[in-house]
Enzyme design. Structure first.
Site, PDB file in Angstrom:
ATOM      1  N   ASP A   9      43.496  27.523  53.750  1.00 42.23           N
ATOM      2  CA  ASP A   9      44.005  27.882  52.420  1.00 42.23           C
ATOM      3  C   ASP A   9      44.961  26.798  51.938  1.00 42.23           C
ATOM      4  OD1 ASP A   9      45.318  29.431  50.164  1.00 42.23           O
ATOM      5  OD2 ASP A   9      44.121  31.037  51.028  1.00 42.23           O
TER       6      ASP A   9
ATOM      7  N   THR B  56      46.739  30.292  44.966  1.00 46.04           N
ATOM      8  CA  THR B  56      46.989  31.658  44.461  1.00 46.04           C
ATOM      9  C   THR B  56      47.288  32.635  45.603  1.00 46.04           C
ATOM     10  OG1 THR B  56      44.606  32.181  44.500  1.00 46.04           O
ATOM     11  CG2 THR B  56      45.511  31.396  42.415  1.00 46.04           C
ATOM     12  N   GLY B  57      47.265  32.146  46.820  1.00 45.61           N
ATOM     13  CA  GLY B  57      47.538  33.001  47.977  1.00 45.61           C
ATOM     14  C   GLY B  57      48.984  32.872  48.425  1.00 45.61           C
TER      15      GLY B  57
ATOM     16  N   SER C 291      39.018  30.684  46.045  1.00 42.80           N
ATOM     17  CA  SER C 291      38.881  30.517  44.586  1.00 42.80           C
ATOM     18  C   SER C 291      39.905  31.412  43.910  1.00 42.80           C
ATOM     19  CB  SER C 291      37.490  30.957  44.089  1.00 42.80           C
ATOM     20  OG  SER C 291      37.480  30.989  42.670  1.00 42.80           O
TER      21      SER C 291
ATOM     22  N   ASN D  48      31.401  21.242  50.026  1.00 41.05           N
ATOM     23  CA  ASN D  48      32.013  20.832  51.300  1.00 41.05           C
ATOM     24  C   ASN D  48      31.827  21.880  52.391  1.00 41.05           C
ATOM     25  OD1 ASN D  48      32.953  18.339  50.446  1.00 41.05           O
ATOM     26  ND2 ASN D  48      34.845  19.214  49.601  1.00 41.05           N
TER      27      ASN D  48
ATOM     28  N   ALA E 130      31.387  33.968  48.656  1.00 42.35           N
ATOM     29  CA  ALA E 130      31.949  35.088  47.899  1.00 42.35           C
ATOM     30  C   ALA E 130      31.643  34.847  46.427  1.00 42.35           C
ATOM     31  CB  ALA E 130      33.458  35.168  48.120  1.00 42.35           C
TER      32      ALA E 130
ATOM     33  N   TYR F  10      35.259  30.170  35.607  1.00 43.81           N
ATOM     34  CA  TYR F  10      35.048  30.989  36.811  1.00 43.81           C
ATOM     35  C   TYR F  10      33.575  31.374  36.931  1.00 43.81           C
ATOM     36  CZ  TYR F  10      35.841  34.957  40.043  1.00 43.81           C
ATOM     37  OH  TYR F  10      35.809  35.839  41.104  1.00 43.81           O
TER      38      TYR F  10
ATOM     39  N   ARG G 113      45.826  41.088  37.145  1.00 43.90           N
ATOM     40  CA  ARG G 113      44.681  41.996  37.090  1.00 43.90           C
ATOM     41  C   ARG G 113      45.172  43.384  36.677  1.00 43.90           C
ATOM     42  NH1 ARG G 113      40.970  39.668  42.136  1.00 43.90           N
ATOM     43  NH2 ARG G 113      42.917  39.034  43.107  1.00 43.90           N
TER      44      ARG G 113
HETATM   45  P1  NAD Z   1      43.051  35.476  45.813  1.00 42.68           P
HETATM   46  O1  NAD Z   1      43.488  34.599  44.688  1.00 42.68           O
HETATM   47  O2  NAD Z   1      43.982  36.506  46.328  1.00 42.68           O
HETATM   48  O3  NAD Z   1      42.560  34.609  47.048  1.00 42.68           O
HETATM   49  C1  NAD Z   1      41.934  33.369  46.907  1.00 42.68           C
HETATM   50  C2  NAD Z   1      42.510  32.433  47.967  1.00 42.68           C
HETATM   51  O4  NAD Z   1      41.841  31.157  47.883  1.00 42.68           O
HETATM   52  C3  NAD Z   1      44.007  32.146  47.746  1.00 42.68           C
HETATM   53  O5  NAD Z   1      44.720  32.351  48.939  1.00 42.68           O
HETATM   54  C4  NAD Z   1      44.039  30.695  47.300  1.00 42.68           C
HETATM   55  O6  NAD Z   1      45.236  30.040  47.638  1.00 42.68           O
HETATM   56  C5  NAD Z   1      42.818  30.134  48.012  1.00 42.68           C
HETATM   57  N1  NAD Z   1      42.279  28.911  47.388  1.00 42.68           N
HETATM   58  C6  NAD Z   1      41.931  28.741  46.081  1.00 42.68           C
HETATM   59  N2  NAD Z   1      41.495  27.476  45.884  1.00 42.68           N
HETATM   60  C7  NAD Z   1      41.551  26.851  47.097  1.00 42.68           C
HETATM   61  C8  NAD Z   1      41.225  25.549  47.536  1.00 42.68           C
HETATM   62  N3  NAD Z   1      40.759  24.606  46.686  1.00 42.68           N
HETATM   63  N4  NAD Z   1      41.390  25.239  48.852  1.00 42.68           N
HETATM   64  C9  NAD Z   1      41.851  26.174  49.727  1.00 42.68           C
HETATM   65  N5  NAD Z   1      42.187  27.433  49.360  1.00 42.68           N
HETATM   66  C10 NAD Z   1      42.037  27.764  48.057  1.00 42.68           C
HETATM   67  O7  NAD Z   1      41.682  36.174  45.313  1.00 42.68           O
HETATM   68  P2  NAD Z   1      40.812  37.319  45.997  1.00 42.68           P
HETATM   69  O8  NAD Z   1      40.812  38.489  45.112  1.00 42.68           O
HETATM   70  O9  NAD Z   1      41.193  37.473  47.419  1.00 42.68           O
HETATM   71  O10 NAD Z   1      39.357  36.669  45.917  1.00 42.68           O
HETATM   72  C11 NAD Z   1      38.751  36.049  47.036  1.00 42.68           C
HETATM   73  C12 NAD Z   1      37.320  35.652  46.702  1.00 42.68           C
HETATM   74  O11 NAD Z   1      36.558  36.803  46.346  1.00 42.68           O
HETATM   75  C13 NAD Z   1      37.214  34.680  45.537  1.00 42.68           C
HETATM   76  O12 NAD Z   1      36.207  33.723  45.825  1.00 42.68           O
HETATM   77  C14 NAD Z   1      36.800  35.559  44.395  1.00 42.68           C
HETATM   78  O13 NAD Z   1      36.063  34.849  43.429  1.00 42.68           O
HETATM   79  C15 NAD Z   1      35.970  36.621  45.071  1.00 42.68           C
HETATM   80  N6  NAD Z   1      35.972  37.885  44.316  1.00 42.68           N
HETATM   81  C16 NAD Z   1      37.044  38.734  44.345  1.00 42.68           C
HETATM   82  C17 NAD Z   1      37.015  39.902  43.603  1.00 42.68           C
HETATM   83  C18 NAD Z   1      38.138  40.900  43.638  1.00 42.68           C
HETATM   84  O14 NAD Z   1      38.044  41.947  42.983  1.00 42.68           O
HETATM   85  N7  NAD Z   1      39.200  40.684  44.363  1.00 42.68           N
HETATM   86  C19 NAD Z   1      35.901  40.202  42.811  1.00 42.68           C
HETATM   87  C20 NAD Z   1      34.844  39.304  42.780  1.00 42.68           C
HETATM   88  C21 NAD Z   1      34.881  38.153  43.553  1.00 42.68           C
HETATM   89  N1  UDP Z   2      43.170  44.944  31.406  1.00 44.74           N
HETATM   90  C1  UDP Z   2      44.021  45.741  30.645  1.00 44.74           C
HETATM   91  N2  UDP Z   2      45.364  45.570  30.805  1.00 44.74           N
HETATM   92  C2  UDP Z   2      45.901  44.677  31.678  1.00 44.74           C
HETATM   93  C3  UDP Z   2      45.023  43.875  32.455  1.00 44.74           C
HETATM   94  C4  UDP Z   2      43.657  44.030  32.282  1.00 44.74           C
HETATM   95  O1  UDP Z   2      43.581  46.575  29.845  1.00 44.74           O
HETATM   96  O2  UDP Z   2      47.131  44.596  31.762  1.00 44.74           O
HETATM   97  C5  UDP Z   2      41.719  45.153  31.250  1.00 44.74           C
HETATM   98  C6  UDP Z   2      40.916  43.887  31.025  1.00 44.74           C
HETATM   99  O3  UDP Z   2      40.852  43.561  29.657  1.00 44.74           O
HETATM  100  C7  UDP Z   2      39.559  44.270  31.588  1.00 44.74           C
HETATM  101  C8  UDP Z   2      39.908  45.237  32.734  1.00 44.74           C
HETATM  102  O4  UDP Z   2      41.228  45.683  32.459  1.00 44.74           O
HETATM  103  O5  UDP Z   2      38.801  44.975  30.636  1.00 44.74           O
HETATM  104  C9  UDP Z   2      39.875  44.572  34.119  1.00 44.74           C
HETATM  105  O6  UDP Z   2      40.629  43.386  34.032  1.00 44.74           O
HETATM  106  P1  UDP Z   2      40.991  42.487  35.285  1.00 44.74           P
HETATM  107  O7  UDP Z   2      41.796  41.341  34.784  1.00 44.74           O
HETATM  108  O8  UDP Z   2      41.566  43.321  36.370  1.00 44.74           O
HETATM  109  O9  UDP Z   2      39.594  41.985  35.868  1.00 44.74           O
HETATM  110  P2  UDP Z   2      38.161  41.619  35.252  1.00 44.74           P
HETATM  111  O10 UDP Z   2      37.297  42.746  35.658  1.00 44.74           O
HETATM  112  O11 UDP Z   2      38.236  41.502  33.765  1.00 44.74           O
HETATM  113  O12 UDP Z   2      37.837  40.340  35.909  1.00 44.74           O
END
Ligand code: NAD
Ligand code: UDP
Length: 317
Positions: A34, A38-39, A78, A102, A117, A148, A189
């Site tokens: 990592d 964003t972590g 990501s 990579n 993911a 994204y 979120r």
């Molecule tokens: P998050 O932001 O909490 O975690 C992402 C992690 O990736 C962070 O720790 C960040 O520092 C690290 N990172 C980002 N760019 C990097 C890089 N270039 N090199 C090394 N580390 C890097 O997000 P999350 O919710 O845990 O999401 C994790 C994955 O799951 C993502 O790929 C996201 O697209 C996917 N995903 C999550 C959700 C969800 O609801 N949480 C939904 C759909 C997809």
């Molecule tokens: N949303 C909202 N208020 C907030 C944050 C998000 O009404 O303070 C809405 C946003 O417009 C979307 C849904 O909640 O319709 C989920 O948003 P989020 O950012 O969690 O994730 P998304 O599913 O859009 O990636």
């Protein structure tokens, strides 16, 4: 025999850190990678004395040179929250493209199974409801979310290319909205926003009229589905993992007020551009393939999450 090793990118993030815990529980050696964009270290600090966990601070848009044998690569790095990827558009595109490239090369070099993911965002603002894996999606290629959505679509295409060209053993999981402990309270979120607003007695900010829907999956359910997809089957096409229980955002705001016991008002703010109007996974494939479906009802998941948020609120004040 040496222990089997998994490498997890995004290991200090919300989902990545839960995946690290799961892999350790399952008896694997884990290499977490990592760059903390964003972590947070907070998500992995409980592993400080864990013998089977190695952490590498590294930006995966640069190649990663490792001596160790690796059996599985989970590429989860990501930015994932809209607020994060609006603020980090180039980093988001690069981790989805160069980062995926990579990590695919690393998996190929090591003979490892690779999981991407991916996300329900590949469906964009969908005309098909609920969304099955066969739906190609409706994404605005130049809108603010495109950094994204298109990065993930590119990453899926690149992952399939490695399968077709090199016969790499790949998995693609399309993750739908997931929530739980270790989300950053300020990641923007909807759930972190609503819970922190409710706990602070501030207005809950509903974007648009709140008629748009999402379907929220508790993190433990999601991780179980992901683990089964990686370990139990050799399936090389995308699989939706998420909870099909759909809720309007305005009703979700009311639910949060109820579980927090907050008197905060609800205020309405402009709907972000290209915000998907309806989202709900069709999980038929995951059910058939993995014998998986979510088990944690939203009320219970929200209670557990609330507990975590109350505990961490002081860190954000
Ligand atoms: P998050 O932001 O909490 O975690 C992402 C992690 O990736 C962070 O720790 C960040 O520092 C690290 N990172 C980002 N760019 C990097 C890089 N270039 N090199 C090394 N580390 C890097 O997000 P999350 O919710 O845990 O999401 C994790 C994955 O799951 C993502 O790929 C996201 O697209 C996917 N995903 C999550 C959700 C969800 O609801 N949480 C939904 C759909 C997809
Ligand atoms: N949303 C909202 N208020 C907030 C944050 C998000 O009404 O303070 C809405 C946003 O417009 C979307 C849904 O909640 O319709 C989920 O948003 P989020 O950012 O969690 O994730 P998304 O599913 O859009 O990636």
């Amino acid at each position: 025999m040496n222990k089997r090793t998994v490498l997890i990118t995004g290991a200090a993030g919300f989902l990545g850190s839960h995946l690290v815990d799961k892999a350790l529980r399952e008896g694997f050696r884990v290499i977490g990678v990592d760059n903390f964009i964003t972590g947070t270290e907070e998500n992995i600090k409980h592993l400080a004395n864990e013998q089977e966990f190695i952490f590498i601070e590294h930006d995966v848009i640069e190649p990663l040179d490792l001596k160790e044998e690796i059996d599985y690569v989970f590429h989860f790095a990501s930015p994932a929250s809209p607020k994060d990827y609006y603020a980090l558009p180039i980093e988001t595109m690069r981790v989805g493209s160069e980062g995926t490239y990579n990590m695919l090369n690393l998996a190929k070099e090591k003979g490892a199974t690779f999981m991407l993911a991916s996300t329900s965002e590949v469906y964009g603002d969908p005309e098909v409801h609920p969304q099955p894996e066969t739906y190609w999606g409706r994404v605005n290629p130049i809108g603010p979310r495109s950094v994204y959505d298109e990065a993930k679509r590119y990453a899926e295409a690149m992952t399939m290319a490695y399968k077709r060209l090199y016969n790499l053993d790949i998995r693609i999981v399309r993750i739908f909205n997931t929530y739980g402990p270790r989300m950053r309270l300020n990641d923007g979120r909807v759930l972190p926003n609503f819970i922190t607003q409710a706990l602070k007695g501030e207005p809950l900010t509903v974007y648009g009229d709140g008629s748009q829907t999402r379907s929220f999956c508790y993190v433990d359910d999601l991780i179980e589905g992901i683990w089964r997809l990686m370990m139990r089957v050799k399936y090389h096409e995308p699989v939706n993992i998420g909870n099909p229980e759909e809720v309007k955002i305005i009703d979700f705001a009311r639910e949060i007020l109820e579980i927090t016991g907050s008197n905060s008002p609800i205020v309405f703010k402009p709907l972000p551009q290209d915000d998907p109007k309806r989202r709900r996974p069709d999980i038929t494939k995951a059910k058939q393939l993995l014998n998986w479906e979510p088990k944690v009802p939203r009320k219970e998941g929200l209670r557990k999450t609330l507990h975590y948020f109350k505990d961490k609120l002081h860190l954000y004040e």
